[in-house]
Scaffold this motif. Structure first.
Motif, PDB file in Angstrom:
ATOM      1  N   VAL A   1       0.833  -1.198   0.000  1.00 43.02           N
ATOM      2  CA  VAL A   1       0.000   0.000   0.000  1.00 43.02           C
ATOM      3  C   VAL A   1       0.866   1.246   0.000  1.00 43.02           C
ATOM      4  CG1 VAL A   1      -1.884  -1.166   1.177  1.00 43.02           C
ATOM      5  CG2 VAL A   1      -0.132   0.003   2.523  1.00 43.02           C
ATOM      6  N   LEU A   2       0.272   2.379  -0.333  1.00 41.26           N
ATOM      7  CA  LEU A   2       0.983   3.647  -0.296  1.00 41.26           C
ATOM      8  C   LEU A   2       1.340   4.018   1.148  1.00 41.26           C
ATOM      9  CD1 LEU A   2      -1.096   5.623  -2.953  1.00 41.26           C
ATOM     10  CD2 LEU A   2       1.235   4.744  -3.190  1.00 41.26           C
ATOM     11  N   PRO A   3       2.348   4.862   1.335  1.00 40.66           N
ATOM     12  CA  PRO A   3       2.858   5.124   2.689  1.00 40.66           C
ATOM     13  C   PRO A   3       1.804   5.566   3.697  1.00 40.66           C
ATOM     14  CG  PRO A   3       4.412   5.948   1.068  1.00 40.66           C
ATOM     15  CD  PRO A   3       3.206   5.498   0.301  1.00 40.66           C
ATOM     16  N   TYR A   4       0.813   6.362   3.298  1.00 36.29           N
ATOM     17  CA  TYR A   4      -0.162   6.840   4.282  1.00 36.29           C
ATOM     18  C   TYR A   4      -1.068   5.724   4.809  1.00 36.29           C
ATOM     19  CZ  TYR A   4      -4.197   6.855   1.038  1.00 36.29           C
ATOM     20  OH  TYR A   4      -5.207   6.498   0.190  1.00 36.29           O
ATOM     21  N   LEU A   5      -1.092   4.574   4.131  1.00 34.44           N
ATOM     22  CA  LEU A   5      -1.879   3.424   4.573  1.00 34.44           C
ATOM     23  C   LEU A   5      -1.028   2.350   5.235  1.00 34.44           C
ATOM     24  CD1 LEU A   5      -4.213   3.053   1.461  1.00 34.44           C
ATOM     25  CD2 LEU A   5      -4.887   3.839   3.744  1.00 34.44           C
ATOM     26  N   ALA A   6       0.277   2.559   5.300  1.00 33.27           N
ATOM     27  CA  ALA A   6       1.188   1.546   5.838  1.00 33.27           C
ATOM     28  C   ALA A   6       1.381   1.743   7.334  1.00 33.27           C
ATOM     29  CB  ALA A   6       2.537   1.618   5.121  1.00 33.27           C
ATOM     30  N   GLY A   7       1.646   0.627   8.032  1.00 36.59           N
ATOM     31  CA  GLY A   7       1.903   0.691   9.466  1.00 36.59           C
ATOM     32  C   GLY A   7       2.471  -0.618   9.958  1.00 36.59           C
ATOM     33  N   ASP A   8       3.221  -0.557  11.045  1.00 33.51           N
ATOM     34  CA  ASP A   8       3.852  -1.757  11.596  1.00 33.51           C
ATOM     35  C   ASP A   8       2.925  -2.545  12.515  1.00 33.51           C
ATOM     36  OD1 ASP A   8       6.233  -1.116  10.300  1.00 33.51           O
ATOM     37  OD2 ASP A   8       6.945   0.102  11.998  1.00 33.51           O
ATOM     38  N   ARG A   9       1.864  -1.902  12.995  1.00 33.20           N
ATOM     39  CA  ARG A   9       1.021  -2.559  14.000  1.00 33.20           C
ATOM     40  C   ARG A   9      -0.448  -2.558  13.580  1.00 33.20           C
ATOM     41  NH1 ARG A   9       4.334   0.842  16.665  1.00 33.20           N
ATOM     42  NH2 ARG A   9       2.636   2.303  17.116  1.00 33.20           N
ATOM     43  N   LEU A  10      -0.711  -2.758  12.325  1.00 32.41           N
ATOM     44  CA  LEU A  10      -2.088  -2.797  11.843  1.00 32.41           C
ATOM     45  C   LEU A  10      -2.755  -4.101  12.287  1.00 32.41           C
ATOM     46  CD1 LEU A  10      -1.535  -1.418   8.237  1.00 32.41           C
ATOM     47  CD2 LEU A  10      -2.504  -0.195  10.196  1.00 32.41           C
ATOM     48  N   THR A  11      -3.952  -3.985  12.802  1.00 31.95           N
ATOM     49  CA  THR A  11      -4.661  -5.156  13.337  1.00 31.95           C
ATOM     50  C   THR A  11      -6.113  -5.163  12.899  1.00 31.95           C
ATOM     51  OG1 THR A  11      -5.310  -4.017  15.393  1.00 31.95           O
ATOM     52  CG2 THR A  11      -3.193  -5.211  15.407  1.00 31.95           C
ATOM     53  N   VAL A  12      -6.712  -6.340  13.015  1.00 27.31           N
ATOM     54  CA  VAL A  12      -8.163  -6.511  12.994  1.00 27.31           C
ATOM     55  C   VAL A  12      -8.503  -7.315  14.251  1.00 27.31           C
ATOM     56  CG1 VAL A  12      -8.479  -6.382  10.503  1.00 27.31           C
ATOM     57  CG2 VAL A  12      -7.925  -8.587  11.551  1.00 27.31           C
ATOM     58  N   HIS A  13      -9.779  -7.576  14.474  1.00 26.13           N
ATOM     59  CA  HIS A  13     -10.175  -8.334  15.656  1.00 26.13           C
ATOM     60  C   HIS A  13     -10.663  -9.730  15.253  1.00 26.13           C
ATOM     61  CE1 HIS A  13     -10.459  -4.197  17.382  1.00 26.13           C
ATOM     62  NE2 HIS A  13      -9.879  -4.824  18.384  1.00 26.13           N
ATOM     63  N   ASP A  14     -10.362 -10.683  16.113  1.00 28.53           N
ATOM     64  CA  ASP A  14     -10.795 -12.067  15.894  1.00 28.53           C
ATOM     65  C   ASP A  14     -12.250 -12.185  16.347  1.00 28.53           C
ATOM     66  OD1 ASP A  14     -11.092 -14.744  15.548  1.00 28.53           O
ATOM     67  OD2 ASP A  14      -9.522 -15.353  16.954  1.00 28.53           O
ATOM     68  N   ILE A  15     -13.156 -11.838  15.440  1.00 28.81           N
ATOM     69  CA  ILE A  15     -14.589 -11.787  15.743  1.00 28.81           C
ATOM     70  C   ILE A  15     -15.331 -12.778  14.858  1.00 28.81           C
ATOM     71  CG2 ILE A  15     -16.668 -10.349  15.569  1.00 28.81           C
ATOM     72  CD1 ILE A  15     -14.916  -7.963  16.351  1.00 28.81           C
ATOM     73  N   THR A  16     -16.251 -13.497  15.463  1.00 22.79           N
ATOM     74  CA  THR A  16     -17.153 -14.389  14.733  1.00 22.79           C
ATOM     75  C   THR A  16     -18.571 -13.847  14.850  1.00 22.79           C
ATOM     76  OG1 THR A  16     -15.784 -16.342  15.141  1.00 22.79           O
ATOM     77  CG2 THR A  16     -18.090 -16.723  14.568  1.00 22.79           C
ATOM     78  N   PHE A  17     -19.248 -13.750  13.717  1.00 19.38           N
ATOM     79  CA  PHE A  17     -20.661 -13.364  13.683  1.00 19.38           C
ATOM     80  C   PHE A  17     -21.525 -14.605  13.487  1.00 19.38           C
ATOM     81  CE2 PHE A  17     -18.190  -9.903  11.780  1.00 19.38           C
ATOM     82  CZ  PHE A  17     -18.596  -8.809  12.516  1.00 19.38           C
ATOM     83  N   GLU A  18     -22.733 -14.548  13.971  1.00 15.96           N
ATOM     84  CA  GLU A  18     -23.740 -15.559  13.675  1.00 15.96           C
ATOM     85  C   GLU A  18     -24.974 -14.864  13.133  1.00 15.96           C
ATOM     86  OE1 GLU A  18     -22.718 -19.220  16.753  1.00 15.96           O
ATOM     87  OE2 GLU A  18     -24.461 -17.934  17.157  1.00 15.96           O
ATOM     88  N   VAL A  19     -25.458 -15.348  11.977  1.00 19.94           N
ATOM     89  CA  VAL A  19     -26.633 -14.770  11.330  1.00 19.94           C
ATOM     90  C   VAL A  19     -27.769 -15.772  11.414  1.00 19.94           C
ATOM     91  CG1 VAL A  19     -27.547 -13.762   9.210  1.00 19.94           C
ATOM     92  CG2 VAL A  19     -25.099 -13.590   9.721  1.00 19.94           C
TER      93      VAL A  19
END
Length: 401
Positions: free
Chosen positions: A273-291
């Motif tokens: 990605v371009l520099p403004y979108l880059a990072g060393d500590r980018l995360t998401v969450h371990d989430i499960t949905f139920e529909v």
């Protein structure tokens, strides 16, 4: 962990403590924190203990509290944890515990602006295969920026609000001209929403590493979609009436601090990605949905599969100088996993209506009047603990007129 009795399988354990706005009888709405099958009425407790900012818990929205910023958010969480963990706090708290069954939950905050992203590669690829079977599933820009659009804040509604089937222009592929009428392809979108607290300054982008300074927490989102209205109108400017009629959110806002141990590294992104979108500590969450449709489980999307992180969404949303405002809501877009039972919309689950689902003995492609959809979710921490996010639900009622 707590002196409060918590029923087994409750989504709200003593480490979660989400905030919401509730009403009892004819009293004015105010702020509570959920634990087990009860909530703590925070205004009288905070006032009696002369807590800084106690007045914000007597307000009918969370906006005043959200605007205080991260130091106040963290101090409030430490205070809440002490309330439920410290036996010495029992006498102060116990008179202000209210069963959740005795309250009516409200929209938790006044929504300022609403942005909906398109951050799941599986979802974007599935729709690409459905709509453009002879082309590449992803459009050329998709892996270079978090695609999104501005939604309509005024039609964001609290969980439990009935959803009136929208009407609009529809043009089937074999029709010579459009007609007008109720949507025949009413759908859901399973999403995670992020709630902005601290505003930003016009003209100054928010970098990826400042994400937690501005975002307080998350809610569950069902971004209802009229696929037939959307298909006719969306070229060239994108979604409009097919998306703007209603978006439901859960009543409880779970703080990022409560979800800290459920954060996992973002997966690889190729091309870089371009520099403004880059990072060393980018995360998401371990989430499960139920529909669930009319009580039957139909899908279990996984949020950890997301291609774009929420910090990148904020960075892209503000890189042109646009502001964040207290009460802004931005959502992930439909979350879909790689498996057929992990798709976050009925257009994917029924593969464009060609592969109906069987629900309680009846076939379904899209939603019918009277159908009720409930989305629940939980985050899995590194220690195996579940952090519940509650639920968002809505029932379809007939079109007006």
């Amino acid at each position: 962990m707590t002196w409060i009795d918590i029923p087994e399988h409750s989504p709200f354990g003593p480490d979660t403590l989400p905030l919401g706005v509730f009403r009892t009888g004819d009293e004015e709405p105010r702020v509570g924190a959920a634990i087990g099958d009860q909530l703590i009425d925070l205004a009288p407790v905070a006032s009696a203990q002369m807590l800084d900012g106690a007045q914000w818990f007597a307000e009918p929205t969370l906006n005043g509290f959200l605007a205080l910023g991260r130091p106040a958010w963290q101090a409030t969480r430490e205070w809440l944890l002490d309330l439920v963990r410290n036996e010495a706090q029992r006498d102060a708290v116990e008179p202000h515990l209210i069963p959740l069954s005795a309250v009516t939950m409200q929209l938790p905050f006044e929504v300022a602006d609403y942005v909906d992203f398109y951050a799941s590669e599986q979802h974007a690829s599935n729709l690409g295969r459905l709509f453009r079977p002879d082309s590449e599933p992803l459009l050329p820009n998709w892996k270079h920026l978090p695609v999104g659009y501005h939604g309509r804040a005024g039609t964001i509604v609290a969980s439990g609000t009935e959803i009136v089937r929208p009407s609009g222009q529809r043009k089937p592929p074999d029709a010579a001209a459009p007609d007008f009428g109720p949507s025949r392809r009413l759908d859901i979108e399973v999403e995670l929403g992020y709630v902005v607290g601290r505003p930003s300054t016009l003209g100054r982008p928010v970098p990826v590493d400042a994400f937690e300074e501005h975002v307080y927490g998350v809610v569950l989102v069902n971004d209802w979609s009229a696929r037939d209205l959307q298909a006719w109108e969306y070229v060239p400017l994108g979604p409009f009436l097919g998306k703007s009629f209603a978006t439901s959110i859960s009543p409880w806002v779970v703080s990022l601090d409560a979800l800290r141990d459920a954060a996992i590294p973002l997966g690889p992104q190729d091309p870089p990605v371009l520099p403004y979108l880059a990072g060393d500590r980018l995360t998401v969450h371990d989430i499960t949905f139920e529909v669930r449709l009319n009580g039957q489980l139909v899908s279990t999307p996984k949020y950890k599969e997301l291609y774009w992180s929420p910090a990148q969404m904020v960075a892209h949303m503000t890189v042109n100088g646009a502001t964040l405002r207290t009460g802004d809501l931005f959502a992930s877009g439909t979350v879909s996993g790689p498996g057929p039972d992990e798709r976050g919309s009925f257009i994917e689950l029924s593969w464009g209506g060609r592969e109906p689902l069987t629900v309680n003995g009846e076939q379904r492609t899209f939603l019918e009047d009277g159908d009720e959809v409930t989305i629940t979710g939980w985050a899995q921490t590194s220690s195996g603990q579940r952090i519940g996010l509650g639920e968002v639900t809505g029932r379809i009622t007939p079109a007006v007129g």
